[in-house]
Design a protein around this motif. Structure first.
Motif, PDB file in Angstrom:
ATOM      1  N   ARG A  94      32.041  34.357  34.609  1.00  0.00           N
ATOM      2  CA  ARG A  94      32.325  33.616  35.659  1.00  0.00           C
ATOM      3  C   ARG A  94      32.185  34.534  37.042  1.00  0.00           C
ATOM      4  O   ARG A  94      33.062  34.272  38.193  1.00  0.00           O
ATOM      5  CB  ARG A  94      33.468  32.850  35.712  1.00  0.00           C
ATOM      6  CG  ARG A  94      33.535  31.618  34.697  1.00  0.00           C
ATOM      7  CD  ARG A  94      34.675  30.863  34.728  1.00  0.00           C
ATOM      8  NE  ARG A  94      36.249  31.789  34.447  1.00  0.00           N
ATOM      9  CZ  ARG A  94      36.553  32.198  33.248  1.00  0.00           C
ATOM     10  NH1 ARG A  94      35.750  31.751  32.017  1.00  0.00           N
ATOM     11  NH2 ARG A  94      37.398  32.990  33.120  1.00  0.00           N
ATOM     12  N   GLY A  95      31.393  35.756  36.999  1.00  0.00           N
ATOM     13  CA  GLY A  95      31.538  36.635  38.026  1.00  0.00           C
ATOM     14  C   GLY A  95      31.193  36.273  39.287  1.00  0.00           C
ATOM     15  O   GLY A  95      31.838  36.432  40.355  1.00  0.00           O
ATOM     16  N   LYS A  96      30.345  35.154  39.403  1.00  0.00           N
ATOM     17  CA  LYS A  96      29.726  34.707  40.727  1.00  0.00           C
ATOM     18  C   LYS A  96      31.032  33.778  41.364  1.00  0.00           C
ATOM     19  O   LYS A  96      31.172  33.810  42.743  1.00  0.00           O
ATOM     20  CB  LYS A  96      28.581  33.826  40.718  1.00  0.00           C
ATOM     21  CG  LYS A  96      27.591  34.451  40.143  1.00  0.00           C
ATOM     22  CD  LYS A  96      26.283  33.416  39.905  1.00  0.00           C
ATOM     23  CE  LYS A  96      25.058  34.189  39.402  1.00  0.00           C
ATOM     24  NZ  LYS A  96      25.324  34.511  38.044  1.00  0.00           N
ATOM     25  N   TYR A  97      31.686  33.228  40.668  1.00  0.00           N
ATOM     26  CA  TYR A  97      32.944  32.303  41.297  1.00  0.00           C
ATOM     27  C   TYR A  97      34.121  33.195  41.547  1.00  0.00           C
ATOM     28  O   TYR A  97      34.661  33.069  42.626  1.00  0.00           O
ATOM     29  CB  TYR A  97      33.436  31.440  39.976  1.00  0.00           C
ATOM     30  CG  TYR A  97      32.281  30.153  39.943  1.00  0.00           C
ATOM     31  CD1 TYR A  97      32.405  29.141  40.632  1.00  0.00           C
ATOM     32  CD2 TYR A  97      31.435  30.103  38.736  1.00  0.00           C
ATOM     33  CE1 TYR A  97      31.675  27.914  40.395  1.00  0.00           C
ATOM     34  CE2 TYR A  97      30.614  29.319  38.624  1.00  0.00           C
ATOM     35  CZ  TYR A  97      30.598  28.112  39.323  1.00  0.00           C
ATOM     36  OH  TYR A  97      29.669  27.170  39.153  1.00  0.00           O
ATOM     37  N   VAL A  98      34.284  34.378  40.649  1.00  0.00           N
ATOM     38  CA  VAL A  98      35.272  35.307  40.643  1.00  0.00           C
ATOM     39  C   VAL A  98      34.919  35.964  42.218  1.00  0.00           C
ATOM     40  O   VAL A  98      35.810  36.212  43.079  1.00  0.00           O
ATOM     41  CB  VAL A  98      35.242  36.137  39.603  1.00  0.00           C
ATOM     42  CG1 VAL A  98      36.309  37.446  40.221  1.00  0.00           C
ATOM     43  CG2 VAL A  98      36.004  35.785  38.421  1.00  0.00           C
ATOM     44  N   ALA A  99      33.684  36.448  42.342  1.00  0.00           N
ATOM     45  CA  ALA A  99      33.192  37.069  43.472  1.00  0.00           C
ATOM     46  C   ALA A  99      33.423  36.275  44.832  1.00  0.00           C
ATOM     47  O   ALA A  99      34.187  36.755  45.941  1.00  0.00           O
ATOM     48  CB  ALA A  99      32.043  37.748  43.553  1.00  0.00           C
ATOM     49  N   GLY A 100      32.909  35.096  44.726  1.00  0.00           N
ATOM     50  CA  GLY A 100      33.206  34.074  45.842  1.00  0.00           C
ATOM     51  C   GLY A 100      34.432  33.857  46.225  1.00  0.00           C
ATOM     52  O   GLY A 100      34.901  33.876  47.576  1.00  0.00           O
ATOM     53  N   ALA A 101      35.488  33.734  45.224  1.00  0.00           N
ATOM     54  CA  ALA A 101      36.751  33.371  45.527  1.00  0.00           C
ATOM     55  C   ALA A 101      37.352  34.616  46.131  1.00  0.00           C
ATOM     56  O   ALA A 101      38.270  34.537  47.203  1.00  0.00           O
ATOM     57  CB  ALA A 101      37.713  32.830  44.509  1.00  0.00           C
ATOM     58  N   SER A 102      37.169  35.700  45.653  1.00  0.00           N
ATOM     59  CA  SER A 102      37.485  36.994  46.205  1.00  0.00           C
ATOM     60  C   SER A 102      37.067  37.077  47.707  1.00  0.00           C
ATOM     61  O   SER A 102      37.924  37.635  48.502  1.00  0.00           O
ATOM     62  CB  SER A 102      37.263  38.233  45.178  1.00  0.00           C
ATOM     63  OG  SER A 102      37.645  37.969  43.886  1.00  0.00           O
ATOM     64  N   ILE A 103      36.007  37.275  47.998  1.00  0.00           N
ATOM     65  CA  ILE A 103      35.523  37.389  49.332  1.00  0.00           C
ATOM     66  C   ILE A 103      35.979  36.210  50.238  1.00  0.00           C
ATOM     67  O   ILE A 103      36.196  36.471  51.385  1.00  0.00           O
ATOM     68  CB  ILE A 103      33.930  37.239  49.397  1.00  0.00           C
ATOM     69  CG1 ILE A 103      33.180  38.365  48.424  1.00  0.00           C
ATOM     70  CG2 ILE A 103      33.312  37.064  50.583  1.00  0.00           C
ATOM     71  CD1 ILE A 103      31.702  38.016  48.108  1.00  0.00           C
ATOM     72  N   LEU A 104      35.961  35.033  49.700  1.00  0.00           N
ATOM     73  CA  LEU A 104      36.594  34.087  50.602  1.00  0.00           C
ATOM     74  C   LEU A 104      38.121  34.406  51.197  1.00  0.00           C
ATOM     75  O   LEU A 104      38.467  34.118  52.168  1.00  0.00           O
ATOM     76  CB  LEU A 104      36.631  32.663  49.981  1.00  0.00           C
ATOM     77  CG  LEU A 104      37.067  31.341  50.647  1.00  0.00           C
ATOM     78  CD1 LEU A 104      36.406  31.131  52.152  1.00  0.00           C
ATOM     79  CD2 LEU A 104      36.931  30.118  49.951  1.00  0.00           C
TER      80      LEU A 104
END
Length: 263
Positions: A94-104
């Motif tokens: 779920r790297g894309k979701y982790v990255a998106g949430a972290s960036i947000l």
């Protein structure tokens, strides 16, 4: 468009050098330049429209477009930054979701502080370019952090498993790997802040000076930009390590071997 067309001469130079050195990058260079032209042209018209609107909802929409991952039945939340950072750490579940949430999280906290302190007014002309700079920087740092953390844990699996066997929590067992990943990911941002103005004049400052602003005005903005990039990148990268942990370990506090079995 005369000046942009003339600037293609330097691209032609790069293509010729790539051909002479047999790098095989000529096609990718042509594609990337064409794509940049198309994307910037589109975003130019979009920003022109948004800047002419008085509704702050357009700011939030543009911000979500740059940061969020795709959500089923909600195609407006395009995976741009989260998708790109997740691709760098593609072996993280779920790297894309982790990255998106972290960036947000990192960019939202930083932006909120800047608006509350009245550093920037909450208008499209300020918020969208500022958010774009923060999102782009946080995207790079977050992707490197996630990839480095996963790779370091894989390399030192025996050390981590020994710590877990002795009763350490996942955080305690991987604290050194987390620190190393964060230091490596954040070092370019820190180094850039150290050398700004001495080695290079950043884009925001250069753009203002070329646009007719005084150097003192340009410096003030660039200082703000460097501060916000460092803040957003730090929050985003640290947040990504916390969100990665559940995927690296089982409920019994054992390493999830299937995460580290592929390359």
């Amino acid at each position: 468009m005369v000046k942009p067309a003339l600037a293609l001469v330097v691209v032609l130079m790069a293509i010729v050098m790539s051909y002479l050195q047999r790098l095989g990058l000529e096609g990718e260079m042509i594609y990337s330049i064409f794509r940049a032209f198309l994307q910037l042209s589109i975003i130019g018209f979009v920003l022109q429209f948004i800047f002419s609107q008085e509704n702050s909802a357009w700011i939030l929409l543009a911000y979500l477009f740059m940061t969020l991952n795709p959500v089923p039945n909600f195609p407006l939340q395009v995976c741009v930054a989260g998708y790109t950072a997740g691709q760098r750490a593609k072996h993280v579940p779920r790297g894309k979701y982790v990255a998106g949430a972290s960036i947000l999280a990192g960019t939202a906290v930083t932006m909120l502080l800047l608006v509350v302190l009245n550093v920037f007014p909450f208008t499209p002309r300020y918020i969208i370019p500022v958010a774009g700079m923060m999102v782009g920087n946080a995207m790079t740092v977050t992707g490197v952090t996630m990839k480095r953390l996963r790779d370091d844990i894989k390399i030192q699996m025996n050390l981590v498993e020994t710590a877990l066997a002795l009763g350490a929590t996942p955080r305690q067992a991987t604290i050194q790997q987390v620190k190393r990943a964060l230091v490596i990911a954040l070092s370019p941002v820190v180094d850039n802040a150290k050398t700004v103005g001495l080695i290079s004049l950043p884009g925001a400052m250069t753009g203002l000076i070329m646009g007719g602003a005084s150097p003192l005005e340009a410096i003030q903005l660039q200082i703000v930009v460097m501060n916000m990039l460092l803040g957003a990148s730090t929050v985003s990268s640290i947040m990504s390590t916390y969100l990665c942990w559940p995927a690296f370990f089982t409920k019994a506090y054992q390493l999830e071997t299937k995460v580290f079995s592929s390359d």
